[in-house]
Design a protein around this motif. Structure first.
Motif, mmCIF file in Angstrom:
data_model
loop_
_atom_site.group_PDB
_atom_site.id
_atom_site.type_symbol
_atom_site.label_atom_id
_atom_site.label_comp_id
_atom_site.label_asym_id
_atom_site.label_seq_id
_atom_site.Cartn_x
_atom_site.Cartn_y
_atom_site.Cartn_z
ATOM 1 N N ILE A 154 -20.116 139.151 2.865
ATOM 2 C CA ILE A 154 -20.762 139.670 1.669
ATOM 3 C C ILE A 154 -21.974 138.798 1.409
ATOM 4 N N THR A 155 -23.163 139.371 1.591
ATOM 5 C CA THR A 155 -24.381 138.601 1.351
ATOM 6 C C THR A 155 -25.184 139.248 0.232
ATOM 7 N N PHE A 156 -25.715 138.401 -0.622
ATOM 8 C CA PHE A 156 -26.586 138.822 -1.702
ATOM 9 C C PHE A 156 -27.831 137.968 -1.618
ATOM 10 N N ALA B 133 -18.132 127.176 -8.635
ATOM 11 C CA ALA B 133 -19.178 126.905 -9.628
ATOM 12 C C ALA B 133 -20.466 127.653 -9.301
ATOM 13 N N GLU B 134 -20.764 127.827 -8.034
ATOM 14 C CA GLU B 134 -21.988 128.519 -7.618
ATOM 15 C C GLU B 134 -21.874 130.031 -7.796
ATOM 16 N N ILE B 135 -20.722 130.607 -7.462
ATOM 17 C CA ILE B 135 -20.574 132.068 -7.557
ATOM 18 C C ILE B 135 -20.685 132.522 -9.009
ATOM 19 N N ARG B 136 -20.314 131.677 -9.941
ATOM 20 C CA ARG B 136 -20.415 132.030 -11.371
ATOM 21 C C ARG B 136 -21.854 132.316 -11.786
ATOM 22 N N LYS B 137 -22.812 131.693 -11.128
ATOM 23 C CA LYS B 137 -24.228 131.894 -11.445
ATOM 24 C C LYS B 137 -24.699 133.309 -11.098
ATOM 25 N N TYR B 138 -23.995 133.970 -10.186
ATOM 26 C CA TYR B 138 -24.399 135.293 -9.727
ATOM 27 C C TYR B 138 -23.728 136.419 -10.501
ATOM 28 N N ARG B 139 -22.570 136.151 -11.084
ATOM 29 C CA ARG B 139 -21.823 137.193 -11.796
ATOM 30 C C ARG B 139 -22.520 137.601 -13.076
ATOM 31 N N GLY B 140 -22.551 138.906 -13.327
ATOM 32 C CA GLY B 140 -23.103 139.406 -14.587
ATOM 33 C C GLY B 140 -24.578 139.678 -14.547
ATOM 34 N N ASN B 141 -25.376 138.644 -14.517
ATOM 35 C CA ASN B 141 -26.832 138.835 -14.560
ATOM 36 C C ASN B 141 -27.423 139.305 -13.235
ATOM 37 N N LYS B 142 -26.878 138.853 -12.125
ATOM 38 C CA LYS B 142 -27.463 139.191 -10.824
ATOM 39 C C LYS B 142 -26.654 140.252 -10.080
ATOM 40 N N ILE B 143 -25.338 140.179 -10.195
ATOM 41 C CA ILE B 143 -24.471 141.160 -9.527
ATOM 42 C C ILE B 143 -23.695 141.902 -10.589
ATOM 43 N N LEU C 35 -21.780 135.122 -0.143
ATOM 44 C CA LEU C 35 -21.010 134.876 -1.371
ATOM 45 C C LEU C 35 -19.608 134.360 -1.103
ATOM 46 N N LEU C 36 -19.048 134.684 0.055
ATOM 47 C CA LEU C 36 -17.691 134.222 0.364
ATOM 48 C C LEU C 36 -17.633 132.732 0.679
ATOM 49 N N LEU D 173 -27.973 143.461 -1.320
ATOM 50 C CA LEU D 173 -26.528 143.281 -1.190
ATOM 51 C C LEU D 173 -26.074 143.942 0.098
ATOM 52 N N ASN D 174 -25.396 143.166 0.934
ATOM 53 C CA ASN D 174 -24.917 143.674 2.210
ATOM 54 C C ASN D 174 -23.438 143.316 2.353
ATOM 55 N N VAL D 175 -22.619 144.324 2.537
ATOM 56 C CA VAL D 175 -21.176 144.137 2.722
ATOM 57 C C VAL D 175 -20.838 144.638 4.120
#
Length: 91
Positions: free
Chosen positions: A68-70, A81-91, A75-76, A2-4
């Motif tokens: 913001i890169t993961f 629909a794609e960002i939802r795949k990263y929330r919770g389990n990955k980020i 991510l920006l 994760l890079n901000v």
């Protein structure tokens, strides 16, 4: 991992019809196997930073800029629909 870089978050205030900055030029990097703790006073932008990384603010009243890169994915630039795949389990 994760890079901000230069994260800036502004919220639109309807009462005064202007954008107010909540987070300004925040940068950090979290590599695999490492943990980052963000500490600050109430109202310093810790939650705003986290919520912005996960893109939980609606674009109508929040302006999020910077990078913001993961796992090398910006991510920006992802569709909702794609960002939802990263929330919770990955980020």
């Amino acid at each position: 991992m994760l890079n901000v870089e230069n994260l800036k978050v502004q919220f639109f205030h309807e009462d005064v019809k202007s954008w107010n900055t909540a987070v300004n030029q925040v940068s950090f990097k979290v590599t695999k196997g490492k943990v980052l703790g963000i500490v600050g006073e109430s109202g310093s932008g810790k939650s705003v930073t986290s919520f912005s990384i996960m893109r939980l603010y609606h674009e109508d009243n929040a302006n999020i800029s910077g990078e913001i890169t993961f796992q090398d994915i910006n991510l920006l630039q992802l569709p909702d629909a794609e960002i939802r795949k990263y929330r919770g389990n990955k980020i």
